[in-house]
Design a protein around this motif. Sequence first.
Motif, PDB file in Angstrom:
ATOM      1  N   GLU A 246       1.049  -1.351   0.013  1.00  0.00           N
ATOM      2  CA  GLU A 246      -0.107   0.043   0.025  1.00  0.00           C
ATOM      3  C   GLU A 246       0.637   1.338  -0.115  1.00  0.00           C
ATOM      4  OE1 GLU A 246      -0.583  -2.686   1.996  1.00  0.00           O
ATOM      5  OE2 GLU A 246      -2.685  -3.032   2.034  1.00  0.00           O
ATOM      6  N   GLU A 247       2.067   1.101   0.790  1.00  0.00           N
ATOM      7  CA  GLU A 247       2.746   2.330   0.914  1.00  0.00           C
ATOM      8  C   GLU A 247       3.460   2.535  -0.240  1.00  0.00           C
ATOM      9  OE1 GLU A 247       6.710   3.469   3.579  1.00  0.00           O
ATOM     10  OE2 GLU A 247       5.014   2.565   4.522  1.00  0.00           O
TER      11      GLU A 247
ATOM     12  N   GLN B   3       1.204   4.069  -2.853  1.00  0.00           N
ATOM     13  CA  GLN B   3       1.075   5.690  -2.481  1.00  0.00           C
ATOM     14  C   GLN B   3       2.333   6.305  -3.206  1.00  0.00           C
ATOM     15  OE1 GLN B   3       0.883   6.361   1.665  1.00  0.00           O
ATOM     16  NE2 GLN B   3      -0.004   8.458   1.399  1.00  0.00           N
TER      17      GLN B   3
ATOM     18  N   LEU C 243      -1.064  -7.170  -4.494  1.00  0.00           N
ATOM     19  CA  LEU C 243      -2.410  -7.143  -3.557  1.00  0.00           C
ATOM     20  C   LEU C 243      -3.468  -7.742  -4.371  1.00  0.00           C
ATOM     21  CD1 LEU C 243      -2.036  -3.344  -2.287  1.00  0.00           C
ATOM     22  CD2 LEU C 243      -1.739  -5.458  -1.108  1.00  0.00           C
TER      23      LEU C 243
END
Length: 467
Positions: free
Chosen positions: A187-188, A191, A217
């Motif tokens: 997720e990081e 981003q 993911l």
Amino acid sequence: MEEDFEFEFTEDPKLSVERYEEMIRNHDQYFFDALAFENIIDYYMDKGDPVKALQVIDYAVMQHPYAAIFHIKKAQLHVFTNELDKAFSSLQKAELLEPSEADIYMIKGNIFESLEQHEDALDNLKKALEMAEVKDEVLMQISFVYQNMGDYDAAVSYLKLCLENNMENQDALYELAFCYDVLDKQEESIQFYQQYIDSEPYSFAAWYNLGNAFHKLNLFEKSIDAYDYAILIKENFSSAYFNKGNALVQLDRYQEAIDVYRQTFEYEPPNADTYCAMGECYEKLEKMDEARSFYKKAVKMDTKMADAWYGIGVTLDFEERYFESLHFYKKALNLDNENPDYWFAIADAYYKLGNLTESEEAYEKVVEVNPLDIEAWLDYSSIVFEQENLKKCIEIIAEGIKNNPDSADLYYRFVAYLFADGQYNEALTQLQIALNTDIEKHYLLFEYLPQLQNNKVIIDIINSYTK
């Protein structure tokens, strides 16, 4: 006799080398400026001739005794020949002459890192960072040290600094993706790449890494979109085509995946991985001749590709050519002896050939290698049940439950075996556990032992749960 000096002010590397070699042939002494000497040294270093490069350095030091660069070059050569003490000695001389030269500390840092002296490596590399005009390489090197120390968070920080210095550093982008992967911070990662793309929308490497992060993911539609952008920016980006194909496979879009895999051939020669992936797609489409053809192309290119040998076996198994399939499963197994899928396929093929002993031995190996494979525990126990060894099949299922305590399938099978063995009280206890685990699957009990549908006690217990 007076020394004969000829002055050379040219910076043409080729001419410098020719003049230097002429000087050596004539046993003469010509004068070269420092830049010309650097070019000559680099020429021999690029050719992988450290002996001649060192000889040039000796001449250079004689003519330019206060130039630190030649001691630095000498240190690099000593590192190349693994003479680290001599390298340190040369760097010490360079430091006396030019203590603010970043390359001195960069090389020292790399030597310490090769000796796994991480803290000393970091001390020197951080000193190099303060002095370096172009900081990319030093920042990358510091991040590598932190990776080797297992401190991936620190490595990420330095890679981000590297990208702040140079947004086009693709190596830093790929290293960053690797670090995020190790940290399992997809997720990081997403981003970061989205923010990066806001500043650098035409970075194909950023779109590609974003696609990979989405893929990890299981956001396959989004990963395909990201790969498409990478391909739009860099049409010949074969890795993006390949990974897009993999994402399409995950969505069961096998024909589209085949077409995308085929596009990689326009930009790079076909390779075994791509042929194998295409074979798997045709296998999923149940086009076994085409699948086998691509698997064969894969093993022709790479005889050690176990998955392709296994794939040939799967296509033969599908055609009920079980004896032939065994040959290819065993070839795969010879290359990867601990692969539970290969053992499972062998167990199944032996069973279909009526060879229960070999099948039982292979299933035993499957559950040893992968004790979480519930299907294998069920099949293994079934074969033993067919041989009327109730005691052993009860032991097998009990062991399966120990490894998979939440599997209703195993509990219902356990109940069936206990009833078959006359252990009614234990069977009823296990039935209650099975019903508590997953009441919807109680039909499995009757599938395996249909006669239990007439057992009033069992029916009453099940009804009490369903109400």
